[in-house]
Design a protein around this motif. Structure first.
Motif, PDB file in Angstrom:
ATOM      1  N   GLU A 109       0.818  -1.213   0.000  1.00 37.12           N
ATOM      2  CA  GLU A 109       0.000   0.000   0.000  1.00 37.12           C
ATOM      3  C   GLU A 109       0.851   1.261   0.000  1.00 37.12           C
ATOM      4  OE1 GLU A 109      -2.769  -1.042   3.373  1.00 37.12           O
ATOM      5  OE2 GLU A 109      -4.160  -1.166   1.680  1.00 37.12           O
ATOM      6  N   SER A 110       2.066   1.193   0.589  1.00 36.94           N
ATOM      7  CA  SER A 110       2.958   2.353   0.691  1.00 36.94           C
ATOM      8  C   SER A 110       4.332   1.858   1.110  1.00 36.94           C
ATOM      9  CB  SER A 110       2.419   3.337   1.739  1.00 36.94           C
ATOM     10  OG  SER A 110       2.467   2.724   3.015  1.00 36.94           O
ATOM     11  N   VAL A 111       5.303   2.772   1.184  1.00 37.62           N
ATOM     12  CA  VAL A 111       6.656   2.361   1.604  1.00 37.62           C
ATOM     13  C   VAL A 111       6.634   1.811   3.030  1.00 37.62           C
ATOM     14  CG1 VAL A 111       7.337   4.700   2.351  1.00 37.62           C
ATOM     15  CG2 VAL A 111       9.089   3.042   1.705  1.00 37.62           C
ATOM     16  N   GLY A 112       5.750   2.331   3.867  1.00 37.12           N
ATOM     17  CA  GLY A 112       5.668   1.858   5.254  1.00 37.12           C
ATOM     18  C   GLY A 112       4.867   0.576   5.365  1.00 37.12           C
ATOM     19  N   GLU A 113       3.747   0.522   4.660  1.00 32.11           N
ATOM     20  CA  GLU A 113       2.850  -0.645   4.739  1.00 32.11           C
ATOM     21  C   GLU A 113       3.060  -1.479   3.475  1.00 32.11           C
ATOM     22  OE1 GLU A 113      -1.002   0.197   6.307  1.00 32.11           O
ATOM     23  OE2 GLU A 113      -0.164   1.551   7.804  1.00 32.11           O
ATOM     24  N   ASN A 114       4.172  -2.216   3.491  1.00 26.01           N
ATOM     25  CA  ASN A 114       4.628  -2.844   2.253  1.00 26.01           C
ATOM     26  C   ASN A 114       4.577  -4.373   2.266  1.00 26.01           C
ATOM     27  OD1 ASN A 114       6.774  -3.250   3.935  1.00 26.01           O
ATOM     28  ND2 ASN A 114       8.268  -2.114   2.724  1.00 26.01           N
ATOM     29  N   SER A 115       3.638  -4.897   3.046  1.00 28.61           N
ATOM     30  CA  SER A 115       3.140  -6.286   2.951  1.00 28.61           C
ATOM     31  C   SER A 115       4.073  -7.390   3.434  1.00 28.61           C
ATOM     32  CB  SER A 115       2.688  -6.621   1.510  1.00 28.61           C
ATOM     33  OG  SER A 115       1.678  -5.732   1.092  1.00 28.61           O
ATOM     34  N   VAL A 116       5.383  -7.246   3.245  1.00 26.21           N
ATOM     35  CA  VAL A 116       6.295  -8.327   3.635  1.00 26.21           C
ATOM     36  C   VAL A 116       7.622  -7.785   4.176  1.00 26.21           C
ATOM     37  CG1 VAL A 116       5.518 -10.290   2.224  1.00 26.21           C
ATOM     38  CG2 VAL A 116       6.933  -8.516   1.170  1.00 26.21           C
ATOM     39  N   HIS A 117       8.210  -8.567   5.075  1.00 24.60           N
ATOM     40  CA  HIS A 117       9.600  -8.387   5.511  1.00 24.60           C
ATOM     41  C   HIS A 117      10.398  -9.577   5.028  1.00 24.60           C
ATOM     42  CE1 HIS A 117      13.177  -7.913   8.012  1.00 24.60           C
ATOM     43  NE2 HIS A 117      13.088  -9.211   8.205  1.00 24.60           N
ATOM     44  N   GLY A 118      11.647  -9.374   4.658  1.00 22.67           N
ATOM     45  CA  GLY A 118      12.558 -10.475   4.370  1.00 22.67           C
ATOM     46  C   GLY A 118      13.955 -10.144   4.858  1.00 22.67           C
ATOM     47  N   SER A 119      14.644 -11.128   5.432  1.00 24.15           N
ATOM     48  CA  SER A 119      16.015 -10.901   5.903  1.00 24.15           C
ATOM     49  C   SER A 119      16.880 -10.405   4.758  1.00 24.15           C
ATOM     50  CB  SER A 119      16.620 -12.198   6.440  1.00 24.15           C
ATOM     51  OG  SER A 119      15.784 -12.795   7.402  1.00 24.15           O
ATOM     52  N   ASP A 120      17.918  -9.602   5.095  1.00 21.67           N
ATOM     53  CA  ASP A 120      18.743  -8.997   4.042  1.00 21.67           C
ATOM     54  C   ASP A 120      20.080  -9.698   3.820  1.00 21.67           C
ATOM     55  OD1 ASP A 120      20.149  -8.144   6.254  1.00 21.67           O
ATOM     56  OD2 ASP A 120      19.612  -6.029   6.034  1.00 21.67           O
ATOM     57  N   ALA A 121      20.432 -10.678   4.647  1.00 20.66           N
ATOM     58  CA  ALA A 121      21.706 -11.400   4.494  1.00 20.66           C
ATOM     59  C   ALA A 121      21.626 -12.695   5.304  1.00 20.66           C
ATOM     60  CB  ALA A 121      22.864 -10.542   5.009  1.00 20.66           C
ATOM     61  N   PRO A 122      22.445 -13.696   4.987  1.00 19.74           N
ATOM     62  CA  PRO A 122      22.400 -14.961   5.740  1.00 19.74           C
ATOM     63  C   PRO A 122      22.623 -14.781   7.245  1.00 19.74           C
ATOM     64  CG  PRO A 122      23.623 -15.257   3.702  1.00 19.74           C
ATOM     65  CD  PRO A 122      23.326 -13.785   3.811  1.00 19.74           C
ATOM     66  N   GLU A 123      23.495 -13.843   7.636  1.00 24.98           N
ATOM     67  CA  GLU A 123      23.769 -13.642   9.068  1.00 24.98           C
ATOM     68  C   GLU A 123      22.539 -13.090   9.779  1.00 24.98           C
ATOM     69  OE1 GLU A 123      25.662 -12.217   6.540  1.00 24.98           O
ATOM     70  OE2 GLU A 123      26.998 -13.962   6.551  1.00 24.98           O
ATOM     71  N   THR A 124      21.886 -12.083   9.167  1.00 29.96           N
ATOM     72  CA  THR A 124      20.686 -11.528   9.796  1.00 29.96           C
ATOM     73  C   THR A 124      19.556 -12.542   9.747  1.00 29.96           C
ATOM     74  OG1 THR A 124      20.382 -10.313   7.738  1.00 29.96           O
ATOM     75  CG2 THR A 124      21.091  -9.047   9.629  1.00 29.96           C
ATOM     76  N   ALA A 125      19.512 -13.358   8.701  1.00 28.22           N
ATOM     77  CA  ALA A 125      18.484 -14.401   8.616  1.00 28.22           C
ATOM     78  C   ALA A 125      18.589 -15.333   9.819  1.00 28.22           C
ATOM     79  CB  ALA A 125      18.626 -15.185   7.314  1.00 28.22           C
ATOM     80  N   ALA A 126      19.786 -15.751  10.158  1.00 32.62           N
ATOM     81  CA  ALA A 126      19.962 -16.674  11.295  1.00 32.62           C
ATOM     82  C   ALA A 126      19.479 -16.023  12.592  1.00 32.62           C
ATOM     83  CB  ALA A 126      21.428 -17.078  11.413  1.00 32.62           C
ATOM     84  N   GLN A 127      19.818 -14.745  12.785  1.00 34.16           N
ATOM     85  CA  GLN A 127      19.380 -14.042  14.002  1.00 34.16           C
ATOM     86  C   GLN A 127      17.865 -13.885  14.027  1.00 34.16           C
ATOM     87  OE1 GLN A 127      21.455 -10.299  13.756  1.00 34.16           O
ATOM     88  NE2 GLN A 127      23.471 -11.258  13.924  1.00 34.16           N
ATOM     89  N   GLU A 128      17.289 -13.520  12.873  1.00 29.99           N
ATOM     90  CA  GLU A 128      15.849 -13.258  12.818  1.00 29.99           C
ATOM     91  C   GLU A 128      15.042 -14.546  12.953  1.00 29.99           C
ATOM     92  OE1 GLU A 128      16.076  -9.157  10.162  1.00 29.99           O
ATOM     93  OE2 GLU A 128      15.144 -10.926   9.276  1.00 29.99           O
ATOM     94  N   ILE A 129      15.545 -15.653  12.406  1.00 35.51           N
ATOM     95  CA  ILE A 129      14.858 -16.943  12.578  1.00 35.51           C
ATOM     96  C   ILE A 129      14.854 -17.312  14.061  1.00 35.51           C
ATOM     97  CG2 ILE A 129      15.045 -19.426  12.127  1.00 35.51           C
ATOM     98  CD1 ILE A 129      16.086 -18.619   9.275  1.00 35.51           C
ATOM     99  N   ALA A 130      16.003 -17.144  14.730  1.00 37.85           N
ATOM    100  CA  ALA A 130      16.101 -17.491  16.157  1.00 37.85           C
ATOM    101  C   ALA A 130      15.225 -16.585  17.026  1.00 37.85           C
ATOM    102  CB  ALA A 130      17.554 -17.415  16.612  1.00 37.85           C
ATOM    103  N   PHE A 131      14.938 -15.373  16.532  1.00 37.50           N
ATOM    104  CA  PHE A 131      14.065 -14.446  17.272  1.00 37.50           C
ATOM    105  C   PHE A 131      12.657 -15.038  17.415  1.00 37.50           C
ATOM    106  CE2 PHE A 131      11.232 -10.777  17.686  1.00 37.50           C
ATOM    107  CZ  PHE A 131      11.898  -9.954  18.589  1.00 37.50           C
TER     108      PHE A 131
END
Ligand code: DAT
Ligand code: MG
Length: 140
Positions: A109-131
């Motif tokens: 709908e907008s830059v703020g309400e943009n429907s999805v989040h996705g990790s930006d790198a393998p290292e952040t992916a590991a942290q975000e999955i563990a979150f």
């Protein structure tokens, strides 16, 4: 390229419009497998902790209030080069810049309400999955 896992969130603007299935179809059509998934409501504190990297940005309050404003679907996507592939399927942060056919081009709908989040790198992916997930909740 190696098999990777990445953290995805279907955001409140998309769950409100009942778009979970259409968004999941985009992931699956791109060859990403949903190996964990749960619907939940984030507290403000969880949203602030998850997005702590953006705490100095002017949009931090808006972002965290939005993320706590309704249900989200948190999920782990698995596949060849999953981090980058998911970013491609998502499209650019601002839907005005998102390539045709991407989730954000079709649904955001907008830059703020943009429907999805996705990790930006393998290292952040590991942290975000563990979150959000215990290892035993990931079923490949
Ligand atoms: P992305 O979600 O594409 O990784 P990001 O990490 O730069 O983008 O920002 C995180 C989220 O913050 C983004 O999905 C929506 C929000 N955001 C970013 N820039 C914004 C802006 N200029 N105004 C309002 N919200 C913004
Ligand atoms: Mg980001």
């Amino acid at each position: 390229m190696a098999i990777e896992r990445t953290l995805s969130i279907i955001k409140p603007d998309a769950t409100r419009r009942n778009l979970t299935g259409k968004i999941n179809a985009k992931f699956e059509d791109a060859g990403l497998r949903i190996v964990a998934q749960k619907r939940m409501k984030l507290s403000i504190e969880q949203a602030q902790q998850f997005y702590a990297v953006h705490s100095a940005r002017p949009f931090f309050g808006e972002l965290t209030e939005f993320m706590a404003s309704g249900p989200v679907v948190v999920q782990v996507l698995e596949g060849e080069g999953a981090v980058l592939k998911n970013r491609e399927v998502m499209g650019a942060t601002n839907p005005k810049d998102a390539a045709p056919g991407t989730i954000r081009a079709e649904f955001a709908e907008s830059v703020g309400e943009n429907s999805v989040h996705g990790s930006d790198a393998p290292e952040t992916a590991a942290q975000e999955i563990a979150f959000f997930f215990a290892g035993t909740e990931l079923v490949g």
